[in-house]
Write a protein that holds these residues in place. Structure first.
Motif, PDB file in Angstrom:
ATOM      1  N   LYS A  50      53.311  25.185  -6.098  1.00  0.00           N
ATOM      2  CA  LYS A  50      52.885  24.920  -4.999  1.00  0.00           C
ATOM      3  C   LYS A  50      53.998  24.256  -3.968  1.00  0.00           C
ATOM      4  CE  LYS A  50      49.393  23.253  -1.728  1.00  0.00           C
ATOM      5  NZ  LYS A  50      48.025  22.902  -1.254  1.00  0.00           N
ATOM      6  N   PHE A  51      54.547  23.422  -4.611  1.00  0.00           N
ATOM      7  CA  PHE A  51      55.517  22.520  -3.678  1.00  0.00           C
ATOM      8  C   PHE A  51      56.975  22.838  -3.683  1.00  0.00           C
ATOM      9  CE2 PHE A  51      51.435  20.206  -3.941  1.00  0.00           C
ATOM     10  CZ  PHE A  51      51.404  19.630  -2.390  1.00  0.00           C
ATOM     11  N   PHE A  52      57.273  23.398  -5.052  1.00  0.00           N
ATOM     12  CA  PHE A  52      58.675  23.504  -5.636  1.00  0.00           C
ATOM     13  C   PHE A  52      59.101  24.949  -5.979  1.00  0.00           C
ATOM     14  CE2 PHE A  52      58.038  19.103  -6.033  1.00  0.00           C
ATOM     15  CZ  PHE A  52      59.310  18.640  -5.462  1.00  0.00           C
ATOM     16  N   GLY A  53      57.921  25.766  -6.025  1.00  0.00           N
ATOM     17  CA  GLY A  53      58.383  27.221  -6.160  1.00  0.00           C
ATOM     18  C   GLY A  53      58.716  27.615  -7.809  1.00  0.00           C
TER      19      GLY A  53
ATOM     20  N   ASP B  90      59.133  30.023 -15.877  1.00  0.00           N
ATOM     21  CA  ASP B  90      60.599  29.476 -15.669  1.00  0.00           C
ATOM     22  C   ASP B  90      61.242  28.801 -16.871  1.00  0.00           C
ATOM     23  OD1 ASP B  90      61.008  30.949 -13.077  1.00  0.00           O
ATOM     24  OD2 ASP B  90      60.365  29.092 -11.931  1.00  0.00           O
ATOM     25  N   LEU B  91      60.524  27.890 -17.242  1.00  0.00           N
ATOM     26  CA  LEU B  91      60.827  27.108 -18.701  1.00  0.00           C
ATOM     27  C   LEU B  91      60.756  28.114 -19.808  1.00  0.00           C
ATOM     28  CD1 LEU B  91      61.347  24.400 -19.915  1.00  0.00           C
ATOM     29  CD2 LEU B  91      58.789  24.255 -19.953  1.00  0.00           C
TER      30      LEU B  91
ATOM     31  N   SER C 246      80.784  14.780 -18.450  1.00  0.00           N
ATOM     32  CA  SER C 246      80.157  15.054 -17.119  1.00  0.00           C
ATOM     33  C   SER C 246      78.518  14.238 -17.164  1.00  0.00           C
ATOM     34  CB  SER C 246      80.204  16.280 -16.682  1.00  0.00           C
ATOM     35  OG  SER C 246      79.108  17.109 -17.335  1.00  0.00           O
ATOM     36  N   GLY C 247      77.880  14.643 -18.089  1.00  0.00           N
ATOM     37  CA  GLY C 247      76.582  13.869 -17.990  1.00  0.00           C
ATOM     38  C   GLY C 247      75.590  14.441 -17.233  1.00  0.00           C
ATOM     39  N   ILE C 248      76.059  15.904 -16.457  1.00  0.00           N
ATOM     40  CA  ILE C 248      75.150  16.493 -15.586  1.00  0.00           C
ATOM     41  C   ILE C 248      73.950  17.196 -16.117  1.00  0.00           C
ATOM     42  CG2 ILE C 248      75.245  18.315 -13.791  1.00  0.00           C
ATOM     43  CD1 ILE C 248      78.090  17.334 -12.842  1.00  0.00           C
ATOM     44  N   ILE C 249      72.831  16.969 -15.472  1.00  0.00           N
ATOM     45  CA  ILE C 249      71.583  17.618 -15.771  1.00  0.00           C
ATOM     46  C   ILE C 249      71.336  18.675 -14.659  1.00  0.00           C
ATOM     47  CG2 ILE C 249      69.069  17.557 -16.259  1.00  0.00           C
ATOM     48  CD1 ILE C 249      69.634  14.424 -16.668  1.00  0.00           C
ATOM     49  N   ALA C 250      71.596  19.869 -14.645  1.00  0.00           N
ATOM     50  CA  ALA C 250      71.469  20.716 -13.670  1.00  0.00           C
ATOM     51  C   ALA C 250      70.357  21.435 -13.247  1.00  0.00           C
ATOM     52  CB  ALA C 250      72.789  21.930 -13.954  1.00  0.00           C
ATOM     53  N   GLU C 251      69.727  21.232 -12.188  1.00  0.00           N
ATOM     54  CA  GLU C 251      68.499  21.741 -12.054  1.00  0.00           C
ATOM     55  C   GLU C 251      68.331  22.882 -11.280  1.00  0.00           C
ATOM     56  OE1 GLU C 251      65.142  18.600 -11.206  1.00  0.00           O
ATOM     57  OE2 GLU C 251      65.595  19.318  -9.078  1.00  0.00           O
ATOM     58  N   PHE C 252      67.192  23.731 -11.887  1.00  0.00           N
ATOM     59  CA  PHE C 252      66.756  24.911 -11.431  1.00  0.00           C
ATOM     60  C   PHE C 252      65.663  24.770 -10.581  1.00  0.00           C
ATOM     61  CE2 PHE C 252      64.180  28.761 -11.015  1.00  0.00           C
ATOM     62  CZ  PHE C 252      65.110  29.751 -10.652  1.00  0.00           C
ATOM     63  N   LYS C 253      65.753  24.857  -9.158  1.00  0.00           N
ATOM     64  CA  LYS C 253      64.593  24.908  -8.276  1.00  0.00           C
ATOM     65  C   LYS C 253      64.625  25.917  -7.113  1.00  0.00           C
ATOM     66  CE  LYS C 253      65.284  20.711  -5.664  1.00  0.00           C
ATOM     67  NZ  LYS C 253      64.798  19.291  -5.158  1.00  0.00           N
ATOM     68  N   ARG C 254      63.617  26.565  -6.629  1.00  0.00           N
ATOM     69  CA  ARG C 254      63.931  27.091  -5.692  1.00  0.00           C
ATOM     70  C   ARG C 254      63.344  26.484  -4.241  1.00  0.00           C
ATOM     71  NH1 ARG C 254      61.000  29.879  -9.694  1.00  0.00           N
ATOM     72  NH2 ARG C 254      62.008  31.783 -10.704  1.00  0.00           N
ATOM     73  N   LYS C 255      62.634  25.469  -4.230  1.00  0.00           N
ATOM     74  CA  LYS C 255      62.506  24.746  -2.897  1.00  0.00           C
ATOM     75  C   LYS C 255      61.971  23.536  -3.076  1.00  0.00           C
ATOM     76  CE  LYS C 255      57.462  26.008  -2.248  1.00  0.00           C
ATOM     77  NZ  LYS C 255      56.471  26.730  -1.325  1.00  0.00           N
TER      78      LYS C 255
END
Length: 269
Positions: free
Chosen positions: A96-99, A104-105, A52-61
């Motif tokens: 500030k911009f992405f919550g 998290d890392l 699939s090659g999918i890099i699934a991202e975790f971001k709140r905003k």
């Protein structure tokens, strides 16, 4: 037109200086001495081997969409991402911009064995040491935020820390930022100045990226980032030469991002 990238970088310079004063580099390295002994995973190899090659991202905003999933717990979501077939995870660490946060890392590293990308606006070597200490395997460098020389210096430092480098471009002239320390070459379909998204940007730049990859290194892997919302787009992108696909909002705006990922991957077959 408001330039969102300019605002982000202006804030990032202040933020990084404050972090360096709060925790000097030597203190940071001492705190993370055990984690520095860990051998990082290869994100490039994981993407190359993945169906699939999918890099699934975790971001709140995001700056353009606002809050996507304000109460999201990184431990829950990355675990589901791994279980449902992600090749790697991208963790937004800008607050500030992405919550997001470095915490998290760190949490993501404790819960999954997938390669982890620290996704942030990296402008200072200090951020690379942070990434390594907190468990990243790869870091993002954004051509629009760096000079060619800054990009080279940061990429070389990343490699000295055993971190792989994903270089992100948005226009063809940013291909001049590619150097021999770049492992993956990404095209952002989102303009970081206006945050307008156009998936066709990947197809417009594909031939130039492939030509650059042949010139620089046969191992350079191509990644398409942002705006991918259906499996058919990935099939087209693979035909154009891409092997990695960074997807965030499509998953994170749903109640169960891991289940959405599973359904997405199911549509690839």
């Amino acid at each position: 037109m408001k330039d969102i990238l300019h605002d982000i970088i202006t804030n990032k310079r202040i933020e990084v200086e404050q972090q360096k004063q709060a925790i000097p580099l030597q203190s940071l390295l001492a705190m993370g001495s055990e984690r520095l002994d860990r051998t990082p995973h290869s994100m490039r190899a994981a993407l190359a081997a993945s169906p699939s090659g999918i890099i699934a991202e975790f971001k709140r905003k995001s700056p353009s969409k606002g809050w996507l999933h304000p109460d999201a717990k990184v431990s829950d979501i990355v675990t589901e991402y791994e279980k449902n077939g992600a090749s790697a995870c991208s963790i937004l660490t800008d607050s500030k911009f992405f919550g997001g946060s470095l915490s998290d890392l760190q949490q993501a590293r404790r819960h999954v064995n997938l390669p982890l990308l620290r996704k942030d606006f990296i402008i200072d070597p200090y951020q690379l040491y942070q990434a390594r200490v907190m468990g990243a395997d790869a870091i993002l460098l954004i051509a629009a935020a760096l000079s060619v020389e800054e990009c080279r210096q940061l990429a070389e430092t990343a490699h000295s820390l055993q971190l792989e480098v994903l270089l992100e471009i948005h226009t063809e002239n940013e291909l001049e930022h590619v150097n021999d320390c770049i492992d993956m070459l990404g095209v952002n379909n989102r303009n970081l100045g206006s945050f307008h998204t156009d998936i066709e940007n990947s197809f417009r730049l594909a031939s130039g990226m492939l030509a650059k990859a042949k010139t620089e290194s046969s191992s350079l892997l191509l990644v398409s980032e942002s705006g991918i919302s259906d499996p058919a787009t990935i099939i087209r992108l693979r035909e154009a030469g891409f092997q990695g696909f960074l997807i965030g909002e499509t998953f994170m705006k749903t109640e169960q991002p891991g289940e959405t990922l599973a359904q997405f991957i199911g549509g690839l077959s």
